[in-house]
Motif scaffolding. Sequence first.
Motif, mmCIF file in Angstrom:
data_model
loop_
_atom_site.group_PDB
_atom_site.id
_atom_site.type_symbol
_atom_site.label_atom_id
_atom_site.label_comp_id
_atom_site.label_asym_id
_atom_site.label_seq_id
_atom_site.Cartn_x
_atom_site.Cartn_y
_atom_site.Cartn_z
ATOM 1 N N PHE A 24 0.836 -1.212 0.000
ATOM 2 C CA PHE A 24 0.000 0.000 0.000
ATOM 3 C C PHE A 24 0.869 1.259 0.000
ATOM 4 O O PHE A 24 0.640 2.189 -0.758
ATOM 5 C CB PHE A 24 -0.898 -0.015 1.243
ATOM 6 N N ARG A 25 1.905 1.225 0.868
ATOM 7 C CA ARG A 25 2.790 2.396 0.971
ATOM 8 C C ARG A 25 3.441 2.685 -0.376
ATOM 9 O O ARG A 25 3.503 3.806 -0.825
ATOM 10 C CB ARG A 25 3.885 2.143 1.998
ATOM 11 N N ARG A 26 3.938 1.627 -1.023
ATOM 12 C CA ARG A 26 4.626 1.817 -2.307
ATOM 13 C C ARG A 26 3.670 2.345 -3.360
ATOM 14 O O ARG A 26 3.988 3.249 -4.114
ATOM 15 C CB ARG A 26 5.227 0.502 -2.794
ATOM 16 N N ARG A 27 2.450 1.768 -3.391
ATOM 17 C CA ARG A 27 1.472 2.193 -4.398
ATOM 18 C C ARG A 27 1.087 3.651 -4.144
ATOM 19 O O ARG A 27 0.978 4.452 -5.059
ATOM 20 C CB ARG A 27 0.240 1.294 -4.303
ATOM 21 N N ASP A 28 0.931 3.991 -2.868
ATOM 22 C CA ASP A 28 0.549 5.355 -2.502
ATOM 23 C C ASP A 28 1.617 6.353 -2.938
ATOM 24 O O ASP A 28 1.323 7.402 -3.495
ATOM 25 C CB ASP A 28 0.377 5.405 -0.977
ATOM 26 N N ALA A 29 2.887 6.004 -2.677
ATOM 27 C CA ALA A 29 3.986 6.898 -3.048
ATOM 28 C C ALA A 29 4.054 7.040 -4.567
ATOM 29 O O ALA A 29 4.257 8.134 -5.098
ATOM 30 C CB ALA A 29 5.298 6.338 -2.517
ATOM 31 N N ALA A 30 3.841 5.920 -5.276
ATOM 32 C CA ALA A 30 3.897 5.976 -6.735
ATOM 33 C C ALA A 30 2.756 6.830 -7.266
ATOM 34 O O ALA A 30 2.931 7.648 -8.174
ATOM 35 C CB ALA A 30 3.804 4.567 -7.306
ATOM 36 N N GLU A 31 1.561 6.648 -6.655
ATOM 37 C CA GLU A 31 0.397 7.440 -7.083
ATOM 38 C C GLU A 31 0.650 8.920 -6.869
ATOM 39 O O GLU A 31 0.358 9.752 -7.720
ATOM 40 C CB GLU A 31 -0.817 7.042 -6.242
ATOM 41 N N LEU A 32 1.237 9.229 -5.700
ATOM 42 C CA LEU A 32 1.508 10.621 -5.367
ATOM 43 C C LEU A 32 2.504 11.232 -6.354
ATOM 44 O O LEU A 32 2.317 12.347 -6.837
ATOM 45 C CB LEU A 32 2.072 10.706 -3.948
ATOM 46 N N ALA A 33 3.535 10.459 -6.668
ATOM 47 C CA ALA A 33 4.548 10.952 -7.613
ATOM 48 C C ALA A 33 3.907 11.196 -8.970
ATOM 49 O O ALA A 33 4.172 12.199 -9.645
ATOM 50 C CB ALA A 33 5.672 9.936 -7.739
ATOM 51 N N ASP A 34 3.004 10.284 -9.334
ATOM 52 C CA ASP A 34 2.323 10.409 -10.619
ATOM 53 C C ASP A 34 1.446 11.661 -10.642
ATOM 54 O O ASP A 34 1.444 12.444 -11.592
ATOM 55 C CB ASP A 34 1.461 9.154 -10.801
ATOM 56 N N GLN A 35 0.711 11.851 -9.523
ATOM 57 C CA GLN A 35 -0.155 13.035 -9.439
ATOM 58 C C GLN A 35 0.668 14.309 -9.504
ATOM 59 O O GLN A 35 0.305 15.273 -10.179
ATOM 60 C CB GLN A 35 -0.935 13.013 -8.127
ATOM 61 N N LEU A 36 1.823 14.306 -8.804
ATOM 62 C CA LEU A 36 2.684 15.500 -8.806
ATOM 63 C C LEU A 36 3.173 15.813 -10.212
ATOM 64 O O LEU A 36 3.209 16.966 -10.633
ATOM 65 C CB LEU A 36 3.887 15.280 -7.892
ATOM 66 N N CYS A 37 3.528 14.755 -10.935
ATOM 67 C CA CYS A 37 3.988 14.936 -12.315
ATOM 68 C C CYS A 37 2.894 15.572 -13.152
ATOM 69 O O CYS A 37 3.142 16.490 -13.931
ATOM 70 C CB CYS A 37 4.338 13.585 -12.931
ATOM 71 N N GLN A 38 1.661 15.062 -12.959
ATOM 72 C CA GLN A 38 0.549 15.597 -13.746
ATOM 73 C C GLN A 38 0.286 17.059 -13.406
ATOM 74 O O GLN A 38 0.092 17.892 -14.294
ATOM 75 C CB GLN A 38 -0.712 14.782 -13.479
ATOM 76 N N VAL A 39 0.304 17.373 -12.091
ATOM 77 C CA VAL A 39 0.064 18.765 -11.676
ATOM 78 C C VAL A 39 1.156 19.671 -12.234
ATOM 79 O O VAL A 39 0.888 20.765 -12.739
ATOM 80 C CB VAL A 39 0.014 18.860 -10.130
ATOM 81 N N ASN A 40 2.387 19.176 -12.175
ATOM 82 C CA ASN A 40 3.519 19.950 -12.686
ATOM 83 C C ASN A 40 3.368 20.262 -14.160
ATOM 84 O O ASN A 40 3.589 21.392 -14.606
ATOM 85 C CB ASN A 40 4.798 19.124 -12.499
ATOM 86 N N ALA A 41 2.982 19.230 -14.914
ATOM 87 C CA ALA A 41 2.823 19.408 -16.361
ATOM 88 C C ALA A 41 1.704 20.399 -16.638
ATOM 89 O O ALA A 41 1.841 21.276 -17.506
ATOM 90 C CB ALA A 41 2.530 18.060 -17.010
#
Length: 391
Positions: free
Chosen positions: A130-147
């Motif tokens: 769960f922790r790994r998936r959550d961190a990956a999701e967060l990183a993905d969301q950050l990338c999207q927000v950044n773009a």
Amino acid sequence: MNYAETSRPSVLLVDDKPANLVALSKALENLDCNIVKVCSGQDALFECLNRKFACVLLDVKMPEMDGFETAKIIKNSKEQASFPIIFITGHSESREDIKKGYELGAIDYITKPINARAIAEKVKIYCELFRRRDAAELADQLCQVNAALKEANRKLSLKNTEILDIFYTISHELMTPVGLINTFSSALSDKLGARPDLDTKEELAYIMDSCQQLYVYITDLLDASHLEKHKVILDQKTFNCGELIEKVLVRFKAKCAAKNIALVSNLPHPNTKVKVDEGRFYQIMTNLVNNALKFTEAGGIEIGARPTRDSKFVSFYVNDTGCGISKEHLTEIFNPFYQVMNNKIGRSSGLGLGLSVVKGLVNLHGGTIFVESELGKGTSFSFTMPICIKP
Ligand SMILES: Nc1ncnc2c1ncn2[C@@H]1O[C@H](COP(=O)(O)OP(=O)(O)OP(=O)(O)O)[C@@H](O)[C@H]1O
Ligand SMILES: [Mg+2]
């Protein structure tokens, strides 16, 4: 709440018997996770609506809504389908029951009486996943927000250039008729001067004043657009600082007297010289003194100059005893069109362009502009201009 707290996994324990819930939570007490305990399928569904679970430990035999029915609803929901479900069965459950559980999406089975160590090991793995998936999701969301932010920035900057182009075109077109009105009203004023029988001086003065104001606005718009596009070219020559300041004093003497504001100057050493574009220097000072006058109701304005400590620049300043500017606005006032809202009078007159043009012109000279202010006490603007050491 920081990221570590929000990403702490939660585990849902569902059993209609409170004693079983206590035993399960005891088995998991050393894991780094939040334990949520409920006694029915309905309560489990409610909890699943409110948060994400690293895994759900679900008792099969429960009154009203049993574990299978609860699991079916969880797995049919788009948001909760990914929650891993571990069924907890008694010895009475048949092989058919177990098969049904797997068909409904269960990932594991635990048979009562539970083995605390084994169950803790299993849940630990799901928490880690769960922790790994959550961190990956967060990183993905950050990338999207950044773009998305980058794209919005690009569009804004294009819009900004378009707006400045429009300002430039409009101001350029307005300049000709305003110039003509100015010229002809001056000519008319001269002609009427020879006709003392016609009392039209006051009206004409209003026309000329308004025309002058329009002229200043249009010039500011043109300058703002030119500065942004790096199209302003300076004609820098050597000037005596004292003489420059004296001229500003003469220009503002009457205006200050009319408002009952004292205007004082502080001249530097007579030989202090700077290298400036004379017209642009007066434009800077005029803007600053006009602001000081506009925002001061009583007291005085002081203008002056002194060499900086490193003797590379001369620092010119305009101090007033006016309304002052609060801290949160101090960094914004140099932005084009920024005006501080006043509780009593709202926005002041003007376009809010003066200081942005002033800053652009000061920087173009290689100087820097500073502001210090205290609400209700006054404001001090200072800017540096390159000193001229040669005689
Ligand atoms: N001496 C001052 N005292 C208090 N507030 C000031 C002073 N100078 C500037 N400000 C604040 O900064 C804002 C921006 O100033 P700026 O000169 O850019 O615009 P403006 O004077 O409102 O309009 P414009 O200069 O285009 O006629 C002002 O509207 C005012 O809120
Ligand atoms: Mg101004």
